[in-house]
Design a protein around this motif. Structure first.
Motif, PDB file in Angstrom:
ATOM      1  N   LEU A  87       0.575  -1.188   0.068  1.00 44.56           N
ATOM      2  CA  LEU A  87      -0.080  -0.193  -0.022  1.00 44.56           C
ATOM      3  C   LEU A  87       0.907   1.378  -0.102  1.00 44.56           C
ATOM      4  CD1 LEU A  87      -2.725  -1.062   2.641  1.00 44.56           C
ATOM      5  CD2 LEU A  87      -3.114  -0.903   0.120  1.00 44.56           C
ATOM      6  N   ALA A  88       0.464   2.195  -0.829  1.00 46.19           N
ATOM      7  CA  ALA A  88       1.241   3.560  -0.956  1.00 46.19           C
ATOM      8  C   ALA A  88       0.319   4.353  -0.955  1.00 46.19           C
ATOM      9  CB  ALA A  88       2.284   3.380  -1.812  1.00 46.19           C
ATOM     10  N   ILE A  89       0.379   5.803  -0.466  1.00 46.46           N
ATOM     11  CA  ILE A  89      -0.322   7.041  -0.737  1.00 46.46           C
ATOM     12  C   ILE A  89      -0.071   7.592  -2.372  1.00 46.46           C
ATOM     13  CG2 ILE A  89      -0.733   7.263   1.713  1.00 46.46           C
ATOM     14  CD1 ILE A  89       1.247   9.546   1.654  1.00 46.46           C
ATOM     15  N   ASN A  90      -0.687   8.351  -2.522  1.00 44.58           N
ATOM     16  CA  ASN A  90      -0.445   9.263  -3.924  1.00 44.58           C
ATOM     17  C   ASN A  90       0.673  10.302  -3.700  1.00 44.58           C
ATOM     18  OD1 ASN A  90      -2.753   8.048  -5.596  1.00 44.58           O
ATOM     19  ND2 ASN A  90      -4.091   9.359  -4.287  1.00 44.58           N
ATOM     20  N   SER A  91       0.700  10.921  -2.785  1.00 47.49           N
ATOM     21  CA  SER A  91       1.438  12.060  -2.581  1.00 47.49           C
ATOM     22  C   SER A  91       2.978  11.718  -2.710  1.00 47.49           C
ATOM     23  CB  SER A  91       1.529  12.950  -1.632  1.00 47.49           C
ATOM     24  OG  SER A  91       2.024  14.330  -1.515  1.00 47.49           O
ATOM     25  N   GLY A  92       3.963  12.177  -3.394  1.00 41.19           N
ATOM     26  CA  GLY A  92       5.321  11.606  -3.613  1.00 41.19           C
ATOM     27  C   GLY A  92       5.309  10.499  -4.473  1.00 41.19           C
ATOM     28  N   SER A  93       4.282  10.210  -5.308  1.00 44.14           N
ATOM     29  CA  SER A  93       4.540   8.993  -6.147  1.00 44.14           C
ATOM     30  C   SER A  93       5.173   9.531  -7.592  1.00 44.14           C
ATOM     31  CB  SER A  93       3.012   8.434  -6.310  1.00 44.14           C
ATOM     32  OG  SER A  93       2.463   7.920  -5.240  1.00 44.14           O
ATOM     33  N   LEU A  94       6.249   8.836  -7.868  1.00 49.27           N
ATOM     34  CA  LEU A  94       6.884   8.909  -9.109  1.00 49.27           C
ATOM     35  C   LEU A  94       5.937   7.693 -10.170  1.00 49.27           C
ATOM     36  CD1 LEU A  94       8.984   9.795 -11.117  1.00 49.27           C
ATOM     37  CD2 LEU A  94      10.436   7.994 -10.512  1.00 49.27           C
ATOM     38  N   PHE A  95       5.192   8.360 -11.072  1.00 50.20           N
ATOM     39  CA  PHE A  95       4.482   7.364 -11.902  1.00 50.20           C
ATOM     40  C   PHE A  95       5.134   6.970 -13.068  1.00 50.20           C
ATOM     41  CE2 PHE A  95       0.711   9.183  -9.396  1.00 50.20           C
ATOM     42  CZ  PHE A  95       0.519   7.949  -8.687  1.00 50.20           C
TER      43      PHE A  95
ATOM     44  N   VAL B 117      -8.390   6.170  -3.924  1.00 50.08           N
ATOM     45  CA  VAL B 117      -7.837   6.397  -5.161  1.00 50.08           C
ATOM     46  C   VAL B 117      -6.396   5.598  -5.038  1.00 50.08           C
ATOM     47  CG1 VAL B 117      -7.168   7.996  -6.636  1.00 50.08           C
ATOM     48  CG2 VAL B 117      -9.063   8.094  -5.574  1.00 50.08           C
ATOM     49  N   ASP B 118      -5.561   6.017  -4.262  1.00 44.22           N
ATOM     50  CA  ASP B 118      -4.255   5.297  -4.165  1.00 44.22           C
ATOM     51  C   ASP B 118      -4.529   3.965  -3.910  1.00 44.22           C
ATOM     52  OD1 ASP B 118      -5.318   5.868  -1.608  1.00 44.22           O
ATOM     53  OD2 ASP B 118      -3.821   7.069  -0.757  1.00 44.22           O
ATOM     54  N   TYR B 119      -5.133   3.396  -2.804  1.00 43.77           N
ATOM     55  CA  TYR B 119      -5.252   1.878  -2.536  1.00 43.77           C
ATOM     56  C   TYR B 119      -5.801   1.261  -3.757  1.00 43.77           C
ATOM     57  CZ  TYR B 119      -3.702   3.636   2.062  1.00 43.77           C
ATOM     58  OH  TYR B 119      -3.221   4.013   3.193  1.00 43.77           O
ATOM     59  N   GLU B 120      -6.668   1.717  -4.397  1.00 37.11           N
ATOM     60  CA  GLU B 120      -7.004   0.832  -5.854  1.00 37.11           C
ATOM     61  C   GLU B 120      -6.183   0.785  -6.826  1.00 37.11           C
ATOM     62  OE1 GLU B 120      -9.242  -0.046  -9.312  1.00 37.11           O
ATOM     63  OE2 GLU B 120      -7.964   1.974  -8.728  1.00 37.11           O
ATOM     64  N   PHE B 121      -5.376   1.895  -6.629  1.00 35.15           N
ATOM     65  CA  PHE B 121      -4.399   1.717  -7.739  1.00 35.15           C
ATOM     66  C   PHE B 121      -3.327   0.839  -7.507  1.00 35.15           C
ATOM     67  CE2 PHE B 121      -0.144   3.199  -9.438  1.00 35.15           C
ATOM     68  CZ  PHE B 121      -0.285   3.246 -10.902  1.00 35.15           C
ATOM     69  N   CYS B 122      -2.910   0.675  -6.386  1.00 34.79           N
ATOM     70  CA  CYS B 122      -1.858  -0.351  -5.758  1.00 34.79           C
ATOM     71  C   CYS B 122      -2.323  -1.611  -6.167  1.00 34.79           C
ATOM     72  CB  CYS B 122      -1.709  -0.268  -4.286  1.00 34.79           C
ATOM     73  SG  CYS B 122      -0.869   1.369  -3.770  1.00 34.79           S
ATOM     74  N   LEU B 123      -3.854  -1.851  -5.783  1.00 30.56           N
ATOM     75  CA  LEU B 123      -4.393  -3.429  -6.026  1.00 30.56           C
ATOM     76  C   LEU B 123      -4.421  -3.505  -7.380  1.00 30.56           C
ATOM     77  CD1 LEU B 123      -6.091  -5.776  -5.439  1.00 30.56           C
ATOM     78  CD2 LEU B 123      -7.958  -4.258  -5.407  1.00 30.56           C
TER      79      LEU B 123
ATOM     80  N   PHE C 204       2.441  -5.611 -12.008  1.00 31.55           N
ATOM     81  CA  PHE C 204       3.637  -4.312 -11.586  1.00 31.55           C
ATOM     82  C   PHE C 204       3.840  -4.280  -9.997  1.00 31.55           C
ATOM     83  CE2 PHE C 204       1.885  -2.758 -15.791  1.00 31.55           C
ATOM     84  CZ  PHE C 204       3.060  -2.933 -16.583  1.00 31.55           C
ATOM     85  N   LYS C 205       4.833  -3.926  -9.832  1.00 31.79           N
ATOM     86  CA  LYS C 205       5.012  -3.918  -8.097  1.00 31.79           C
ATOM     87  C   LYS C 205       5.041  -2.209  -7.888  1.00 31.79           C
ATOM     88  CE  LYS C 205       8.567  -7.424  -8.152  1.00 31.79           C
ATOM     89  NZ  LYS C 205      10.122  -7.896  -7.984  1.00 31.79           N
ATOM     90  N   VAL C 206       4.608  -1.974  -6.658  1.00 28.94           N
ATOM     91  CA  VAL C 206       4.792  -0.614  -5.992  1.00 28.94           C
ATOM     92  C   VAL C 206       5.950  -0.629  -4.925  1.00 28.94           C
ATOM     93  CG1 VAL C 206       3.451   1.028  -4.693  1.00 28.94           C
ATOM     94  CG2 VAL C 206       2.208  -0.408  -6.271  1.00 28.94           C
ATOM     95  N   ALA C 207       6.710   0.614  -4.916  1.00 31.24           N
ATOM     96  CA  ALA C 207       7.837   0.623  -4.091  1.00 31.24           C
ATOM     97  C   ALA C 207       7.771   1.918  -3.361  1.00 31.24           C
ATOM     98  CB  ALA C 207       9.118   0.492  -4.793  1.00 31.24           C
TER      99      ALA C 207
END
Length: 267
Positions: free
Chosen positions: A138-146, A166-172, A179-182
């Motif tokens: 799980l990760a929040i939107n702010s600070g995200s390099l997409f 919004v952020d957690y749905e994108f992580c799912l 794809f991974k989230v870091a």
């Protein structure tokens, strides 16, 4: 100066400090994509007039965060950017923050094949760099390099989520899409807490930063959480569903406590 990444923002009644941060970014050579959910306030006229690097988007009223992030990322992609770092309007950053994230992007080209996003924060800024990067669920939107090509593959962000989820749905969907989230937690100059309206409360001899949300926000969190739990179970992401359920329970406990306890600064 041509930069390797763009910046994205979704704003709603921003403070003056936000304009100053955007001005710093465009003066440093970054293109900024801004989706305005309160265009009637005309709070960005000065920025729009002063630089061709500010790309202003709006739909005339508040359409929420999901549509806003989708819009800035897609617009940047179709204007030939390959990556965009997204900041909340109240996240504090400086020139060192932007230079650091851009350098990380340039020096780690392999991540565009494996990750949808790397989220930068300053949780461990004082620790050694080898402990700063890790994959997370799980990760929040702010600070995200997409990584914008990967976002396009995933279908961008889900505009049916207004703010919460919004952020957690994108992580799912990142996980379901392969794809991974870091997270990179040693970012210089990044501050997501100072401009937040949280207050300190003491519970069981420890201090916690909390705020009381309106009932409409609590309802949004609840609805989005149960939607995410259902989607995760359908996708056989049991651990993800458990994490969302735990997150919702903690949120509800905090909303109860903040209405019972006195802030520390009033003791």
């Amino acid at each position: 100066m041509n930069r390797s990444i763009a910046l994205g923002f979704v704003i709603y009644n921003p403070e003056e400090a936000f304009s100053s941060r955007v001005q710093l970014a465009v003066d440093s050579g970054f293109d900024a994509y801004i989706f305005d959910n309160t265009p009637e306030k005309r709070s960005l006229d000065r920025l729009q007039e002063g630089s061709g690097r500010v790309n202003y988007l709006t739909c005339g009223k508040n359409h929420g965060l999901g549509l806003g992030i989708q819009a800035v990322c897609a617009q940047a992609y179709y204007q030939n950017h390959t990556a965009l770092v997204f900041f909340d309007q109240d996240s504090v950053f400086d020139a060192n923050t932007l230079d650091f994230i851009e350098k990380f992007y340039v020096e780690h080209p392999e991540l565009k094949f494996t990750h949808s996003t790397v989220v930068f924060n300053s949780v461990k800024e004082s620790k050694k760099a080898r402990s700063c990067f890790k994959d997370v669920a799980l990760a929040i939107n702010s600070g995200s390099l997409f990584y914008l090509n990967n976002l396009k593959t995933l279908g961008w962000h889900n505009d049916s989520y207004f703010v919460d989820g919004v952020d957690y749905e994108f992580c799912l969907r990142s996980s379901l899409g392969g794809f991974k989230v870091a997270e990179y937690s040693c970012t210089p100059g990044f501050d997501h807490a100072t401009e937040q309206p949280d207050r300190q409360y003491r519970f069981l001899w420890k201090a916690y930063a909390m705020r009381a949300y309106a009932f409409s926000r609590i309802q949004d969190v609840t609805v989005s959480s149960f939607r995410l739990i259902f989607s995760a179970l359908i996708g056989r992401q049991i651990k993800f569903a458990y994490r969302i359920a735990r997150h919702w329970i903690v949120f509800m406990v905090m909303q109860t406590l903040v209405r019972i306890l006195r802030p520390i600064d009033r003791d």
